[in-house]
Design a protein around this motif. Structure first.
Motif, PDB file in Angstrom:
ATOM      1  N   ALA A   8       6.354  -3.484  -2.242  1.00  0.00           N
ATOM      2  CA  ALA A   8       7.748  -3.884  -2.045  1.00  0.00           C
ATOM      3  C   ALA A   8       8.194  -3.604  -0.617  1.00  0.00           C
ATOM      4  CB  ALA A   8       8.646  -3.149  -3.036  1.00  0.00           C
ATOM      5  N   HIS A   9       7.775  -2.466  -0.076  1.00  0.00           N
ATOM      6  CA  HIS A   9       8.137  -2.126   1.301  1.00  0.00           C
ATOM      7  C   HIS A   9       7.519  -3.128   2.287  1.00  0.00           C
ATOM      8  CE1 HIS A   9       9.021   0.161   4.889  1.00  0.00           C
ATOM      9  NE2 HIS A   9       7.733   0.147   5.202  1.00  0.00           N
ATOM     10  N   VAL A  14       8.017  -7.775   5.989  1.00  0.00           N
ATOM     11  CA  VAL A  14       7.618  -9.137   6.347  1.00  0.00           C
ATOM     12  C   VAL A  14       8.808 -10.087   6.247  1.00  0.00           C
ATOM     13  CG1 VAL A  14       6.171 -11.095   5.627  1.00  0.00           C
ATOM     14  CG2 VAL A  14       5.203  -8.796   5.752  1.00  0.00           C
ATOM     15  N   ASP A  15       9.589  -9.959   5.187  1.00  0.00           N
ATOM     16  CA  ASP A  15      10.736 -10.848   5.002  1.00  0.00           C
ATOM     17  C   ASP A  15      11.812 -10.651   6.064  1.00  0.00           C
ATOM     18  OD1 ASP A  15       9.524 -11.960   2.806  1.00  0.00           O
ATOM     19  OD2 ASP A  15      10.703 -10.826   1.335  1.00  0.00           O
TER      20      ASP A  15
END
Length: 56
Positions: A8-9, A14-15
Motif C-alpha cells: 500500500a505504501h 507511485v500514485d
C-alpha cells in the motif's frame, strides 16, 4: 510493517509521483520499441559477452 502495508505504501508513493515530461515519455517509448526489436540475450550469450565488455 506487513506485506500489505508495504504494498500500500509503494502504491501511494507511485500514485503521488509526478508524471514524466512529454520528452521523457518519448524517450521511454523509443527505448521500449528498441528493446522489443532486440532479442533478449540468453545466459550463455551474456557469459560470452562479459569478457569483451571488461576488455573494452
Amino acid at each position: 510493517m506487513t506485506r500489505e502495508e508495504r504494498q500500500a505504501h509503494i502504491r501511494d508513493v507511485v500514485d503521488s509521483a509526478p508524471l514524466p515530461s512529454p520528452e521523457d515519455l518519448d524517450r521511454l517509448r523509443a527505448l521500449l520499441q528498441l528493446s522489443a526489436r532486440t532479442p533478449a540475450a540468453t545466459a550463455t550469450q551474456r557469459k560470452r559477452l562479459a569478457p569483451a565488455a571488461v576488455a573494452a
